[in-house]
Write a protein that holds these residues in place. Structure first.
Motif, PDB file in Angstrom:
ATOM      1  N   GLU A 122       0.849  -1.193   0.000  1.00  0.00           N
ATOM      2  CA  GLU A 122       0.000   0.000   0.000  1.00  0.00           C
ATOM      3  C   GLU A 122       0.880   1.237   0.000  1.00  0.00           C
ATOM      4  O   GLU A 122       1.908   1.280   0.692  1.00  0.00           O
ATOM      5  CB  GLU A 122      -0.919   0.013   1.229  1.00  0.00           C
ATOM      6  CG  GLU A 122      -1.922  -1.123   1.277  1.00  0.00           C
ATOM      7  CD  GLU A 122      -2.779  -1.064   2.529  1.00  0.00           C
ATOM      8  OE1 GLU A 122      -2.757  -0.021   3.218  1.00  0.00           O
ATOM      9  OE2 GLU A 122      -3.464  -2.058   2.829  1.00  0.00           O
ATOM     10  N   LYS A 123       0.491   2.229  -0.765  1.00  0.00           N
ATOM     11  CA  LYS A 123       1.238   3.477  -0.826  1.00  0.00           C
ATOM     12  C   LYS A 123       1.079   4.256   0.479  1.00  0.00           C
ATOM     13  O   LYS A 123       0.154   4.006   1.247  1.00  0.00           O
ATOM     14  CB  LYS A 123       0.764   4.316  -2.013  1.00  0.00           C
ATOM     15  CG  LYS A 123       1.083   3.688  -3.368  1.00  0.00           C
ATOM     16  CD  LYS A 123       0.647   4.592  -4.501  1.00  0.00           C
ATOM     17  CE  LYS A 123       0.987   3.965  -5.853  1.00  0.00           C
ATOM     18  NZ  LYS A 123       0.567   4.831  -6.981  1.00  0.00           N
ATOM     19  N   ASP A 125       0.037   6.646   3.402  1.00  0.00           N
ATOM     20  CA  ASP A 125      -1.239   7.292   3.696  1.00  0.00           C
ATOM     21  C   ASP A 125      -1.004   8.708   4.211  1.00  0.00           C
ATOM     22  O   ASP A 125       0.127   9.217   4.200  1.00  0.00           O
ATOM     23  CB  ASP A 125      -2.027   6.461   4.721  1.00  0.00           C
ATOM     24  CG  ASP A 125      -1.242   6.241   6.012  1.00  0.00           C
ATOM     25  OD1 ASP A 125      -0.280   6.998   6.275  1.00  0.00           O
ATOM     26  OD2 ASP A 125      -1.585   5.313   6.759  1.00  0.00           O
ATOM     27  N   ALA A 126      -2.073   9.343   4.674  1.00  0.00           N
ATOM     28  CA  ALA A 126      -1.980  10.729   5.144  1.00  0.00           C
ATOM     29  C   ALA A 126      -1.098  10.869   6.380  1.00  0.00           C
ATOM     30  O   ALA A 126      -0.568  11.941   6.660  1.00  0.00           O
ATOM     31  CB  ALA A 126      -3.376  11.264   5.432  1.00  0.00           C
ATOM     32  N   LYS A 127      -0.936   9.798   7.123  1.00  0.00           N
ATOM     33  CA  LYS A 127      -0.114   9.834   8.338  1.00  0.00           C
ATOM     34  C   LYS A 127       1.348   9.477   8.060  1.00  0.00           C
ATOM     35  O   LYS A 127       2.147   9.383   8.990  1.00  0.00           O
ATOM     36  CB  LYS A 127      -0.689   8.864   9.368  1.00  0.00           C
ATOM     37  CG  LYS A 127      -2.076   9.251   9.871  1.00  0.00           C
ATOM     38  CD  LYS A 127      -2.552   8.272  10.928  1.00  0.00           C
ATOM     39  CE  LYS A 127      -3.942   8.658  11.450  1.00  0.00           C
ATOM     40  NZ  LYS A 127      -4.406   7.718  12.500  1.00  0.00           N
ATOM     41  N   THR A 130       3.523   3.563   5.272  1.00  0.00           N
ATOM     42  CA  THR A 130       3.430   2.737   4.068  1.00  0.00           C
ATOM     43  C   THR A 130       3.490   1.264   4.458  1.00  0.00           C
ATOM     44  O   THR A 130       4.183   0.891   5.410  1.00  0.00           O
ATOM     45  CB  THR A 130       4.571   3.065   3.082  1.00  0.00           C
ATOM     46  OG1 THR A 130       4.388   2.309   1.884  1.00  0.00           O
ATOM     47  CG2 THR A 130       5.924   2.745   3.677  1.00  0.00           C
ATOM     48  N   SER A 181       3.410  -2.209   8.607  1.00  0.00           N
ATOM     49  CA  SER A 181       3.350  -0.770   8.359  1.00  0.00           C
ATOM     50  C   SER A 181       4.653  -0.107   8.793  1.00  0.00           C
ATOM     51  O   SER A 181       5.112  -0.285   9.921  1.00  0.00           O
ATOM     52  CB  SER A 181       2.165  -0.162   9.120  1.00  0.00           C
ATOM     53  OG  SER A 181       2.100   1.232   8.905  1.00  0.00           O
TER      54      SER A 181
END
Length: 321
Positions: A122-123, A125-127, A130, A181
């Protein structure tokens, strides 16, 4: 202009913002070790990424090879790798610089090392998180591992294998979970636009470095702008020197543009004319030949005063012609 070795990182960020203000798009920023390789993330990396620029640069010697990690994964020269990555692949760059291996062997090791790189699931995120997974998982695994079982739908092709002797005694999350993550802040200092050491990185970085060093040589060399010579800016004060250097650099840009257009005209002429295009003599193509005091055909001589040595014998004032 800026003072030498003063606020180098901040001046680089100012240059990036200036290019965007001119309408240019952000892209890859190439630099020597004085910039991304030597600056802290707070001074350069964070602002550069926020402006949309990703680096292409070399690493300091003390930051080559395995540089820590997270969740059991290894951080190696801008990328995140499987903990079972063989030691020769981890230390490929160190051994190249230490003259232990040659360039051909280095290229082969870098190519082999890419198979052990973690896959992006997954690319970010806002936080700024990845999700990465083991390279032996997923529909397109790049390695085989004694701790993982390949999917039945995985393509049947040769893959490098993780040696059990290279695995850590302690099995961390990346070897247990399906995906993990990662905080992208851990990658900011070493992240690059191209995978370090690959032919793609080498081609871009070498071209960029050669281009800027060639430009520096041209604007400093004698006979034209010669900005290296203090005699070209005999003024006091930093602001005054900035004005003189700006004029010289503008003249350099105009010369380069004119040369580019001239080369294009000659190249286009070759496509339509057999052999070399007919060159126009300098005295015929330039505005004025100071040696013969002549002008191109069809150009009217401007109204000017005669030279003092052309005055009449009466000693009267200069006559207009």
């Amino acid at each position: 202009m800026s003072l030498p070795n003063v606020r180098v990182a901040e001046e680089a960020v100012s240059l990036m913002r200036a290019t965007k203000a001119l309408g240019l798009e952000a892209g890859v920023g190439d630099a020597d070790k004085q910039y991304w390789a030597n600056s802290t993330t707070e001074r350069l990396h964070d602002d550069a990424l926020n402006e949309g620029f990703t680096p292409s640069t070399d690493y300091r010697v003390d930051r080559l090879g395995h540089q820590g990690g997270d969740h059991g994964a290894l951080f190696i020269e801008g990328s995140t790798y499987c903990p079972g990555t063989p030691k020769p692949l981890q230390n490929a760059t160190k051994e190249l610089l230490g003259h232990i291996i040659d360039t051909a062997t280095y290229r082969e090791r870098i190519k082999s090392r890419s198979a052990f790189q973690l896959h992006v699931k997954e690319k970010p995120d806002a936080k700024g998180r990845t999700v990465l997974r083991c390279p032996a998982l997923g529909p397109s695994p790049t390695v085989t591992c004694p701790l993982r079982e390949l999917m039945k739908t995985a393509t049947d092709r040769p893959r490098p294998a993780v040696d059990s002797a290279d695995l850590s005694d302690f099995t961390d999350a990346i070897c247990i979970k399906h995906s993990v993550s990662f905080d992208t802040a851990n990658f900011k200092r070493t992240a690059q636009a191209f995978e370090y050491g690959t032919p793609e990185w080498d081609k871009f970085h070498t071209h960029a470095r050669n281009s800027i060093e060639s430009l520096n040589h041209q604007i400093k060399s004698g006979g034209t702008e010669d900005i290296e010579s203090a005699s070209r800016r005999r003024v006091r004060g930093f602001g005054a020197a900035q004005i003189i250097v700006t004029i010289l650099l503008t003249n350099f840009n105009l010369r380069k543009i004119a040369a580019f257009i001239s080369d294009k005209i000659k190249a286009d002429a070759k496509k339509h004319v057999h052999g070399e295009p007919t060159l126009i003599r300098r005295r015929d193509r330039e505005w004025h030949n100071p040696y013969t005091d002549t002008y191109p055909l069809g150009v009217e001589r401007p109204d000017k005063l005669k030279r003092p040595d052309a005055d009449d014998e009466t000693g009267g004032p200069p006559q207009r012609v």
